[in-house]
Design an enzyme around this catalytic site. Sequence first.
Site, PDB file in Angstrom:
ATOM      1  N   ALA A  12       0.879  -1.160   0.000  1.00 55.60           N
ATOM      2  CA  ALA A  12       0.000   0.000   0.000  1.00 55.60           C
ATOM      3  C   ALA A  12       0.920   1.214   0.000  1.00 55.60           C
ATOM      4  CB  ALA A  12      -0.883  -0.010   1.236  1.00 55.60           C
ATOM      5  N   LYS A  40       6.914  -3.136  -6.153  1.00 61.08           N
ATOM      6  CA  LYS A  40       7.480  -3.290  -7.501  1.00 61.08           C
ATOM      7  C   LYS A  40       6.915  -4.508  -8.224  1.00 61.08           C
ATOM      8  CE  LYS A  40      11.671  -0.934  -6.067  1.00 61.08           C
ATOM      9  NZ  LYS A  40      11.258   0.399  -6.504  1.00 61.08           N
ATOM     10  N   ASN A  43       3.271  -3.862  -9.103  1.00 55.30           N
ATOM     11  CA  ASN A  43       3.187  -2.855 -10.176  1.00 55.30           C
ATOM     12  C   ASN A  43       3.547  -3.469 -11.530  1.00 55.30           C
ATOM     13  OD1 ASN A  43       2.652  -0.920  -8.215  1.00 55.30           O
ATOM     14  ND2 ASN A  43       4.737  -0.104  -8.189  1.00 55.30           N
ATOM     15  N   ASN A 184      18.205   0.500 -13.156  1.00 58.75           N
ATOM     16  CA  ASN A 184      18.321   1.892 -13.569  1.00 58.75           C
ATOM     17  C   ASN A 184      19.787   2.298 -13.363  1.00 58.75           C
ATOM     18  OD1 ASN A 184      18.645   2.514 -10.849  1.00 58.75           O
ATOM     19  ND2 ASN A 184      16.554   3.230 -10.572  1.00 58.75           N
ATOM     20  N   LYS A 224      16.240   9.745 -20.563  1.00 58.62           N
ATOM     21  CA  LYS A 224      17.072   9.430 -21.739  1.00 58.62           C
ATOM     22  C   LYS A 224      16.683   8.088 -22.361  1.00 58.62           C
ATOM     23  CE  LYS A 224      21.117  10.020 -19.594  1.00 58.62           C
ATOM     24  NZ  LYS A 224      20.765  10.447 -18.243  1.00 58.62           N
ATOM     25  N   ASP A 253       8.746   0.074 -13.096  1.00 58.64           N
ATOM     26  CA  ASP A 253       7.868  -1.103 -13.055  1.00 58.64           C
ATOM     27  C   ASP A 253       7.018  -1.178 -14.318  1.00 58.64           C
ATOM     28  OD1 ASP A 253       8.887  -1.559 -10.513  1.00 58.64           O
ATOM     29  OD2 ASP A 253       7.316  -0.353  -9.563  1.00 58.64           O
TER      30      ASP A 253
HETATM   31  O1  RIB Z   1       8.832   1.153  -7.921  1.00 61.90           O
HETATM   32  C1  RIB Z   1       7.901   1.881  -7.193  1.00 61.90           C
HETATM   33  C2  RIB Z   1       7.432   1.098  -6.004  1.00 61.90           C
HETATM   34  O2  RIB Z   1       8.508   0.926  -5.117  1.00 61.90           O
HETATM   35  C3  RIB Z   1       6.351   1.763  -5.198  1.00 61.90           C
HETATM   36  O3  RIB Z   1       5.074   1.428  -5.650  1.00 61.90           O
HETATM   37  C4  RIB Z   1       6.661   1.322  -3.783  1.00 61.90           C
HETATM   38  O4  RIB Z   1       5.674   0.529  -3.220  1.00 61.90           O
HETATM   39  C5  RIB Z   1       7.988   0.601  -3.856  1.00 61.90           C
HETATM   40  O5  RIB Z   1       7.856  -0.759  -3.815  1.00 61.90           O
END
Ligand code: RIB
Length: 306
Positions: A12, A40, A43, A184, A224, A253
């Site tokens: 959350a 991550k 997502n 990254n 970039k 993500d």
């Molecule tokens: O990459 C972004 C994510 O990193 C966020 O949603 C947070 O929850 C962390 O896990």
Amino acid sequence: MSDIVVLGIFNADTAYHADRMPRLGETVLGSGFVLGPGGKGSNQAVAAAKAGGDVTIVTRLGADAFADLGRATWAEAGVKSAVTVDAESHTGAAFIFLQNGTGENAIIVSPGAAGRIDVAEIDSRAALIGGAKVFITQLEQPIPAAHRALQIARAGGARTILNPAPAAALDDAMLALCDYITPNESEAEGLTGLPVTTLAEAEAAADALMARGVGAVVMTLGAKGALYRDRTRSVHVPAVTAGPVVDTTGAGDAFNGGFAVALTEGRDVVEAVRFGCATAGISVTRPGAATASPRRAEIEALLARG
Ligand code: RIB
């Protein structure tokens, strides 16, 4: 069974908008607050499903209200789940500072239940992980669990992606299980000890990762774009811009989710990187992490615009 299996965590996300971070002992007034789905792994699973992928997430949740948010998020996006409920801990949660004006962020993650995923739990999901076309994981759950899942995925013939976030020291045996690693710039610096501020430095860091056993490097470079580099090809893919940047949370993500979908569809890997860039390019124009990732038609429309 799913084409894409993601091992990772749900959080959350509690996002606080402010001009700057407070110093220790200080309180600053913020200008906004949003509670939304993050983590991550989650997502990436959501981004992949919204981009058209057949996706299952493997994770652990607590028995609490934040877990309900995770399940509702996956249901809406069409993500299937293989979840262990762990009532002795809490669902993951993240503090996110969002800087007014730039959309840049700083994050603290408390993985809770997902921080207790162990190797035995991964072994219990072996059929699912081993049956994937593409397997993707990150480093928010314990590294031994990620390592074991990569072994199972590789043995099953999946293409394996490691998004090494947050940055952590990894041994070569684990890196050798990765067809693609997607750091990254700062994660690439952390993994290699090399500076990554220019394209030439990014290429050198990619070479260092391949020397340690990684198959190919897909380095995300923010505004970039991304660098794709394997042992025979090196391609800089420019960013795909969709509008003004509002919030960069979860952009990496979104990239990984889009990249995974394009790989399962058999696209050339550089095309898959471009698809990932477009997915991320749209996500940064919207607030939030999982909620910001685009649907398939939006990604295709952006790529068609050139
Ligand atoms: O990459 C972004 C994510 O990193 C966020 O949603 C947070 O929850 C962390 O896990």
